[in-house]
Write a protein that holds these residues in place. Sequence first.
Motif, PDB file in Angstrom:
ATOM      1  N   ALA A  42       0.962  -1.187   0.166  1.00 42.62           N
ATOM      2  CA  ALA A  42      -0.135  -0.120   0.082  1.00 42.62           C
ATOM      3  C   ALA A  42       0.897   1.304   0.127  1.00 42.62           C
ATOM      4  N   LEU A  43       2.048   1.164   0.865  1.00 43.80           N
ATOM      5  CA  LEU A  43       2.921   2.329   0.733  1.00 43.80           C
ATOM      6  C   LEU A  43       3.476   2.610  -0.548  1.00 43.80           C
ATOM      7  N   ALA A  44       3.836   1.535  -1.224  1.00 44.93           N
ATOM      8  CA  ALA A  44       4.448   1.554  -2.773  1.00 44.93           C
ATOM      9  C   ALA A  44       3.294   2.176  -3.654  1.00 44.93           C
ATOM     10  N   ALA A  45       2.268   1.779  -3.257  1.00 47.31           N
ATOM     11  CA  ALA A  45       1.293   2.199  -4.428  1.00 47.31           C
ATOM     12  C   ALA A  45       0.812   3.625  -4.217  1.00 47.31           C
ATOM     13  N   ARG A  46       1.013   4.111  -2.780  1.00 46.48           N
ATOM     14  CA  ARG A  46       0.570   5.506  -2.510  1.00 46.48           C
ATOM     15  C   ARG A  46       1.746   6.378  -3.318  1.00 46.48           C
ATOM     16  N   ARG A  47       3.217   5.799  -3.013  1.00 47.50           N
ATOM     17  CA  ARG A  47       4.439   6.745  -3.397  1.00 47.50           C
ATOM     18  C   ARG A  47       4.053   6.890  -4.900  1.00 47.50           C
ATOM     19  N   GLY A  48       3.682   5.564  -5.514  1.00 45.39           N
ATOM     20  CA  GLY A  48       3.563   5.601  -6.948  1.00 45.39           C
ATOM     21  C   GLY A  48       2.491   6.171  -7.640  1.00 45.39           C
ATOM     22  N   GLY A  49       1.471   6.647  -6.911  1.00 49.39           N
ATOM     23  CA  GLY A  49       0.395   7.340  -7.482  1.00 49.39           C
ATOM     24  C   GLY A  49      -0.592   6.565  -7.936  1.00 49.39           C
ATOM     25  N   ILE A  50      -0.357   5.203  -7.415  1.00 50.54           N
ATOM     26  CA  ILE A  50      -1.540   4.291  -7.903  1.00 50.54           C
ATOM     27  C   ILE A  50      -2.787   4.005  -7.124  1.00 50.54           C
ATOM     28  N   ALA A  51      -3.970   4.150  -7.773  1.00 52.20           N
ATOM     29  CA  ALA A  51      -5.230   4.157  -7.176  1.00 52.20           C
ATOM     30  C   ALA A  51      -5.443   2.548  -6.546  1.00 52.20           C
ATOM     31  N   ALA A  52      -6.329   2.707  -5.447  1.00 53.47           N
ATOM     32  CA  ALA A  52      -6.443   1.318  -4.825  1.00 53.47           C
ATOM     33  C   ALA A  52      -7.304   0.360  -5.563  1.00 53.47           C
ATOM     34  N   ASP A  53      -8.267   0.952  -6.790  1.00 58.74           N
ATOM     35  CA  ASP A  53      -8.820  -0.095  -7.618  1.00 58.74           C
ATOM     36  C   ASP A  53      -8.280  -0.174  -9.029  1.00 58.74           C
ATOM     37  N   ASP A  54      -6.963   0.512  -9.005  1.00 58.30           N
ATOM     38  CA  ASP A  54      -6.135   0.189 -10.265  1.00 58.30           C
ATOM     39  C   ASP A  54      -5.372  -1.010 -10.178  1.00 58.30           C
ATOM     40  N   HIS A  55      -6.354  -2.336 -10.400  1.00 62.40           N
ATOM     41  CA  HIS A  55      -5.758  -3.614 -10.019  1.00 62.40           C
ATOM     42  C   HIS A  55      -4.675  -3.853 -11.200  1.00 62.40           C
ATOM     43  N   GLU A  56      -4.634  -3.368 -12.573  1.00 61.82           N
ATOM     44  CA  GLU A  56      -3.568  -3.689 -13.308  1.00 61.82           C
ATOM     45  C   GLU A  56      -2.092  -2.924 -12.806  1.00 61.82           C
ATOM     46  N   SER A  57      -2.186  -1.668 -12.544  1.00 68.04           N
ATOM     47  CA  SER A  57      -0.845  -1.132 -12.067  1.00 68.04           C
ATOM     48  C   SER A  57      -0.604  -1.760 -10.637  1.00 68.04           C
ATOM     49  N   LEU A  58      -1.518  -2.061  -9.792  1.00 61.26           N
ATOM     50  CA  LEU A  58      -0.963  -2.691  -8.566  1.00 61.26           C
ATOM     51  C   LEU A  58      -0.331  -4.250  -8.761  1.00 61.26           C
ATOM     52  N   GLY A  59      -0.772  -4.804  -9.727  1.00 56.02           N
ATOM     53  CA  GLY A  59      -0.126  -6.156 -10.074  1.00 56.02           C
ATOM     54  C   GLY A  59       1.128  -6.096 -10.643  1.00 56.02           C
ATOM     55  N   ARG A  60       1.362  -5.023 -11.406  1.00 55.23           N
ATOM     56  CA  ARG A  60       2.582  -4.692 -11.804  1.00 55.23           C
ATOM     57  C   ARG A  60       3.456  -4.337 -10.726  1.00 55.23           C
ATOM     58  N   LEU A  61       3.118  -3.604 -10.165  1.00 58.30           N
ATOM     59  CA  LEU A  61       3.940  -3.046  -8.736  1.00 58.30           C
ATOM     60  C   LEU A  61       4.283  -4.254  -7.862  1.00 58.30           C
ATOM     61  N   CYS A  62       3.419  -4.911  -7.881  1.00 57.14           N
ATOM     62  CA  CYS A  62       4.026  -6.163  -6.890  1.00 57.14           C
ATOM     63  C   CYS A  62       5.078  -7.036  -7.818  1.00 57.14           C
ATOM     64  N   THR A  63       5.078  -7.253  -8.885  1.00 55.68           N
ATOM     65  CA  THR A  63       6.065  -7.880  -9.530  1.00 55.68           C
ATOM     66  C   THR A  63       7.571  -7.163  -9.577  1.00 55.68           C
ATOM     67  N   GLU A  64       7.453  -5.937  -9.526  1.00 56.16           N
ATOM     68  CA  GLU A  64       8.841  -4.835  -9.243  1.00 56.16           C
ATOM     69  C   GLU A  64       9.227  -4.710  -7.992  1.00 56.16           C
ATOM     70  N   LEU A  65       8.471  -4.943  -6.967  1.00 56.94           N
ATOM     71  CA  LEU A  65       9.038  -4.435  -5.473  1.00 56.94           C
ATOM     72  C   LEU A  65       9.474  -5.683  -4.843  1.00 56.94           C
ATOM     73  N   THR A  66      10.319  -5.400  -3.922  1.00 54.37           N
ATOM     74  CA  THR A  66      10.940  -6.442  -2.882  1.00 54.37           C
ATOM     75  C   THR A  66      10.334  -6.270  -1.621  1.00 54.37           C
ATOM     76  N   ILE A  67      10.141  -7.069  -0.871  1.00 60.04           N
ATOM     77  CA  ILE A  67       9.842  -7.061   0.629  1.00 60.04           C
ATOM     78  C   ILE A  67      10.539  -8.139   1.256  1.00 60.04           C
ATOM     79  N   HIS A  68      11.181  -7.552   2.366  1.00 60.80           N
ATOM     80  CA  HIS A  68      11.960  -8.578   3.290  1.00 60.80           C
ATOM     81  C   HIS A  68      11.983  -8.238   4.781  1.00 60.80           C
ATOM     82  N   PHE A  69      12.057  -9.103   5.449  1.00 55.45           N
ATOM     83  CA  PHE A  69      12.093  -8.699   6.880  1.00 55.45           C
ATOM     84  C   PHE A  69      13.576  -9.092   7.434  1.00 55.45           C
ATOM     85  N   GLU A  70      13.563  -8.325   8.637  1.00 59.58           N
ATOM     86  CA  GLU A  70      14.904  -8.310   9.413  1.00 59.58           C
ATOM     87  C   GLU A  70      14.819  -8.448  10.871  1.00 59.58           C
TER      88      GLU A  70
END
Length: 229
Positions: A42-70
Amino acid sequence: MKKLIVAIDGPSGSGKSTLSRLLARELNYIHIDTGAMYRTVALAARRGGIAADDHESLGRLCTELTIHFERHDLQERVFLNGEDVSAVIRTPEMSLLTSRVSASPAVRTAMVELQRAMGLHGGVVLEGRDIGTVVFPAAEVKFFLSASDQARGQRRYEELRAKGLDVSLEQTIAEVVERDRADQQRLLAPLRQPADAVVIDSTTMTIQQVLDLMLTEVRARESLDGELQ
Ligand code: DC
Protein backbone atom coordinates in the motif's frame (compact mmCIF):
# COMPACT_ATOMS: atom_id res chain seq x y z
CA MET A 1 10.55 -32.38 16.70
CA LYS A 2 8.69 -31.66 13.46
CA LYS A 3 8.55 -27.97 12.60
CA LEU A 4 4.97 -26.92 12.03
CA ILE A 5 3.04 -24.21 10.25
CA VAL A 6 1.11 -22.13 12.77
CA ALA A 7 -1.62 -19.87 11.39
CA ILE A 8 -2.95 -16.96 13.46
CA ASP A 9 -5.89 -15.01 12.11
CA GLY A 10 -8.09 -12.35 13.62
CA PRO A 11 -9.21 -8.73 13.42
CA SER A 12 -7.00 -5.75 14.24
CA GLY A 13 -6.23 -5.28 17.91
CA SER A 14 -7.02 -8.91 18.74
CA GLY A 15 -3.43 -9.41 19.91
CA LYS A 16 -2.19 -11.22 16.81
CA SER A 17 1.06 -9.30 16.39
CA THR A 18 2.22 -9.44 19.99
CA LEU A 19 1.30 -13.09 20.37
CA SER A 20 2.65 -14.36 17.09
CA ARG A 21 5.94 -12.63 17.81
CA LEU A 22 6.16 -14.13 21.32
CA LEU A 23 5.02 -17.55 20.17
CA ALA A 24 7.58 -17.63 17.36
CA ARG A 25 10.30 -16.64 19.83
CA GLU A 26 9.34 -19.37 22.31
CA LEU A 27 9.22 -22.02 19.59
CA ASN A 28 12.28 -20.73 17.76
CA TYR A 29 10.14 -20.37 14.64
CA ILE A 30 10.17 -17.61 12.03
CA HIS A 31 7.45 -14.96 12.44
CA ILE A 32 5.78 -13.67 9.28
CA ASP A 33 3.58 -10.60 9.66
CA THR A 34 1.50 -10.72 6.47
CA GLY A 35 -0.31 -7.49 7.39
CA ALA A 36 3.07 -5.72 7.19
CA MET A 37 3.48 -7.10 3.67
CA TYR A 38 0.12 -5.66 2.55
CA ARG A 39 0.96 -2.39 4.29
CA THR A 40 4.25 -2.23 2.39
CA VAL A 41 2.48 -2.75 -0.94
CA ALA A 42 0.00 0.00 0.00
CA LEU A 43 2.87 2.37 0.78
CA ALA A 44 4.53 1.63 -2.56
CA ALA A 45 1.21 2.23 -4.32
CA ARG A 46 0.70 5.56 -2.60
CA ARG A 47 4.21 6.68 -3.43
CA GLY A 48 3.71 5.59 -7.03
CA GLY A 49 0.37 7.42 -7.29
CA ILE A 50 -1.50 4.14 -7.96
CA ALA A 51 -5.17 4.07 -6.94
CA ALA A 52 -6.51 1.21 -4.78
CA ASP A 53 -8.84 0.11 -7.60
CA ASP A 54 -6.22 0.18 -10.37
CA HIS A 55 -5.69 -3.58 -10.27
CA GLU A 56 -3.50 -3.74 -13.34
CA SER A 57 -0.97 -1.21 -12.03
CA LEU A 58 -1.07 -2.82 -8.58
CA GLY A 59 -0.29 -6.20 -10.13
CA ARG A 60 2.66 -4.73 -12.02
CA LEU A 61 3.87 -2.98 -8.89
CA CYS A 62 3.89 -6.30 -6.99
CA THR A 63 6.16 -7.89 -9.59
CA GLU A 64 8.60 -4.97 -9.34
CA LEU A 65 8.97 -4.45 -5.60
CA THR A 66 10.89 -6.47 -3.04
CA ILE A 67 9.75 -6.99 0.54
CA HIS A 68 11.90 -8.56 3.21
CA PHE A 69 12.00 -8.85 6.98
CA GLU A 70 14.98 -8.46 9.32
CA ARG A 71 15.28 -8.91 13.05
CA HIS A 72 17.47 -6.47 14.99
CA ASP A 73 17.80 -7.02 18.75
CA LEU A 74 14.41 -8.74 18.91
CA GLN A 75 12.84 -5.92 16.90
CA GLU A 76 11.34 -6.90 13.60
CA ARG A 77 11.74 -4.55 10.67
CA VAL A 78 10.15 -4.64 7.24
CA PHE A 79 11.93 -3.36 4.13
CA LEU A 80 10.58 -2.05 0.83
CA ASN A 81 13.22 -2.24 -1.89
CA GLY A 82 15.88 -2.18 0.82
CA GLU A 83 14.40 0.79 2.74
CA ASP A 84 13.24 0.28 6.33
CA VAL A 85 9.55 1.27 6.24
CA SER A 86 8.52 -0.31 9.58
CA ALA A 87 7.36 2.98 11.12
CA VAL A 88 5.74 4.71 8.14
CA ILE A 89 3.41 1.79 7.36
CA ARG A 90 1.77 1.95 10.80
CA THR A 91 -0.17 5.24 10.66
CA PRO A 92 -4.02 5.18 10.79
CA GLU A 93 -4.08 6.53 7.23
CA MET A 94 -1.91 3.64 5.99
CA SER A 95 -4.13 1.14 7.85
CA LEU A 96 -7.21 2.28 5.94
CA LEU A 97 -5.40 2.41 2.61
CA THR A 98 -3.97 -1.08 3.21
CA SER A 99 -7.41 -2.50 3.86
CA ARG A 100 -8.46 -1.23 0.39
CA VAL A 101 -5.28 -2.20 -1.47
CA SER A 102 -5.32 -5.69 0.08
CA ALA A 103 -8.73 -6.35 -1.48
CA SER A 104 -7.17 -6.22 -4.97
CA PRO A 105 -6.97 -9.69 -6.59
CA ALA A 106 -3.56 -8.98 -8.15
CA VAL A 107 -2.11 -7.95 -4.80
CA ARG A 108 -3.51 -11.00 -3.01
CA THR A 109 -2.22 -13.41 -5.65
CA ALA A 110 1.29 -11.97 -5.42
CA MET A 111 1.40 -11.84 -1.61
CA VAL A 112 -0.10 -15.31 -1.09
CA GLU A 113 2.54 -16.76 -3.43
CA LEU A 114 5.29 -15.02 -1.46
CA GLN A 115 3.83 -16.16 1.88
CA ARG A 116 3.57 -19.77 0.74
CA ALA A 117 7.20 -19.72 -0.38
CA MET A 118 8.26 -18.25 2.99
CA GLY A 119 6.35 -20.86 5.00
CA LEU A 120 6.92 -23.89 2.80
CA HIS A 121 9.35 -25.72 5.08
CA GLY A 122 7.45 -25.14 8.33
CA GLY A 123 8.85 -23.70 11.53
CA VAL A 124 6.79 -20.58 10.93
CA VAL A 125 4.13 -18.54 12.65
CA LEU A 126 2.13 -16.57 10.10
CA GLU A 127 -0.34 -13.92 11.19
CA GLY A 128 -3.02 -12.29 9.07
CA ARG A 129 -6.64 -12.55 8.02
CA ASP A 130 -6.68 -15.51 5.61
CA ILE A 131 -3.76 -17.69 6.71
CA GLY A 132 -5.77 -20.67 7.96
CA THR A 133 -8.41 -20.36 5.23
CA VAL A 134 -6.46 -19.49 2.05
CA VAL A 135 -2.68 -19.29 2.44
CA PHE A 136 -2.16 -22.51 4.43
CA PRO A 137 -5.53 -24.28 4.77
CA ALA A 138 -3.63 -27.42 5.84
CA ALA A 139 -1.61 -25.64 8.57
CA GLU A 140 -1.09 -28.05 11.49
CA VAL A 141 -2.18 -25.50 14.11
CA LYS A 142 -4.68 -22.67 13.59
CA PHE A 143 -5.69 -19.97 16.01
CA PHE A 144 -8.40 -17.37 15.64
CA LEU A 145 -7.95 -14.48 18.03
CA SER A 146 -10.74 -12.08 18.90
CA ALA A 147 -11.57 -9.42 21.48
CA SER A 148 -14.37 -6.91 22.02
CA ASP A 149 -14.48 -3.78 19.82
CA GLN A 150 -13.76 -1.65 22.86
CA ALA A 151 -10.72 -3.71 23.88
CA ARG A 152 -9.32 -3.80 20.34
CA GLY A 153 -9.80 -0.07 19.86
CA GLN A 154 -8.24 0.66 23.23
CA ARG A 155 -5.16 -1.44 22.41
CA ARG A 156 -4.71 0.23 19.03
CA TYR A 157 -5.19 3.66 20.66
CA GLU A 158 -2.49 2.97 23.26
CA GLU A 159 -0.15 1.70 20.55
CA LEU A 160 -0.60 4.86 18.44
CA ARG A 161 -0.32 7.22 21.44
CA ALA A 162 2.90 5.47 22.49
CA LYS A 163 4.26 6.33 19.05
CA GLY A 164 3.39 9.98 19.66
CA LEU A 165 0.39 10.11 17.31
CA ASP A 166 -2.36 12.52 18.32
CA VAL A 167 -5.45 10.34 17.95
CA SER A 168 -8.66 10.11 19.99
CA LEU A 169 -9.99 6.90 21.56
CA GLU A 170 -13.45 7.23 19.96
CA GLN A 171 -12.00 7.81 16.52
CA THR A 172 -9.58 4.90 16.88
CA ILE A 173 -12.35 2.49 17.94
CA ALA A 174 -14.50 3.67 15.01
CA GLU A 175 -11.63 3.16 12.55
CA VAL A 176 -10.79 -0.31 13.86
CA VAL A 177 -14.45 -1.39 13.63
CA GLU A 178 -14.82 0.06 10.13
CA ARG A 179 -11.64 -1.60 8.85
CA ASP A 180 -12.68 -4.99 10.22
CA ARG A 181 -16.09 -4.64 8.62
CA ALA A 182 -14.39 -3.99 5.27
CA ASP A 183 -11.94 -6.90 5.78
CA GLN A 184 -14.83 -9.24 6.65
CA GLN A 185 -17.14 -8.20 3.84
CA ARG A 186 -14.77 -8.14 0.88
CA LEU A 187 -15.31 -10.79 -1.76
CA LEU A 188 -11.78 -12.12 -1.91
CA ALA A 189 -10.20 -13.90 1.07
CA PRO A 190 -12.33 -12.13 3.67
CA LEU A 191 -11.43 -12.33 7.35
CA ARG A 192 -13.11 -15.56 8.43
CA GLN A 193 -12.73 -17.95 11.30
CA PRO A 194 -11.35 -21.29 10.00
CA ALA A 195 -13.68 -24.13 11.03
CA ASP A 196 -10.79 -26.06 12.59
CA ALA A 197 -9.20 -23.13 14.46
CA VAL A 198 -8.71 -22.85 18.21
CA VAL A 199 -10.72 -19.70 19.01
CA ILE A 200 -9.39 -17.44 21.74
CA ASP A 201 -11.23 -14.37 23.00
CA SER A 202 -8.48 -12.30 24.59
CA THR A 203 -10.71 -9.49 25.94
CA THR A 204 -10.09 -10.29 29.59
CA MET A 205 -6.95 -12.41 29.28
CA THR A 206 -3.35 -11.36 29.87
CA ILE A 207 -0.77 -11.79 27.12
CA GLN A 208 0.90 -14.52 29.18
CA GLN A 209 -2.36 -16.45 29.56
CA VAL A 210 -2.98 -16.43 25.81
CA LEU A 211 0.64 -17.35 25.11
CA ASP A 212 0.51 -20.31 27.52
CA LEU A 213 -2.65 -21.57 25.90
CA MET A 214 -1.12 -21.32 22.42
CA LEU A 215 2.11 -23.00 23.49
CA THR A 216 0.18 -25.91 24.99
CA GLU A 217 -1.70 -26.40 21.70
CA VAL A 218 1.43 -26.23 19.52
CA ARG A 219 3.52 -28.49 21.75
CA ALA A 220 0.74 -31.09 21.87
CA ARG A 221 0.61 -31.08 18.09
CA GLU A 222 4.41 -31.15 17.76
CA SER A 223 4.69 -34.26 19.89
CA LEU A 224 1.72 -35.92 18.18
CA ASP A 225 3.36 -35.38 14.79
CA GLY A 226 6.68 -36.61 16.23
CA GLU A 227 5.06 -39.88 17.36
CA LEU A 228 3.43 -40.43 13.98
CA GLN A 229 6.73 -40.22 12.13
O1 DC B 1 -2.73 -6.93 10.51
P1 DC B 1 -2.68 -5.50 10.00
O2 DC B 1 -3.62 -4.60 10.75
O3 DC B 1 -1.29 -4.96 9.90
O4 DC B 1 -3.24 -5.60 8.48
C1 DC B 1 -3.42 -4.46 7.69
C2 DC B 1 -4.49 -4.73 6.64
O5 DC B 1 -4.01 -5.69 5.71
C3 DC B 1 -5.82 -5.27 7.15
O6 DC B 1 -6.78 -4.24 7.29
C4 DC B 1 -6.26 -6.27 6.12
C5 DC B 1 -5.04 -6.57 5.31
N1 DC B 1 -4.58 -7.95 5.47
C6 DC B 1 -5.13 -8.90 4.64
O7 DC B 1 -6.02 -8.58 3.85
N2 DC B 1 -4.71 -10.19 4.69
C7 DC B 1 -3.76 -10.56 5.56
N3 DC B 1 -3.35 -11.83 5.57
C8 DC B 1 -3.18 -9.61 6.44
C9 DC B 1 -3.63 -8.30 6.37
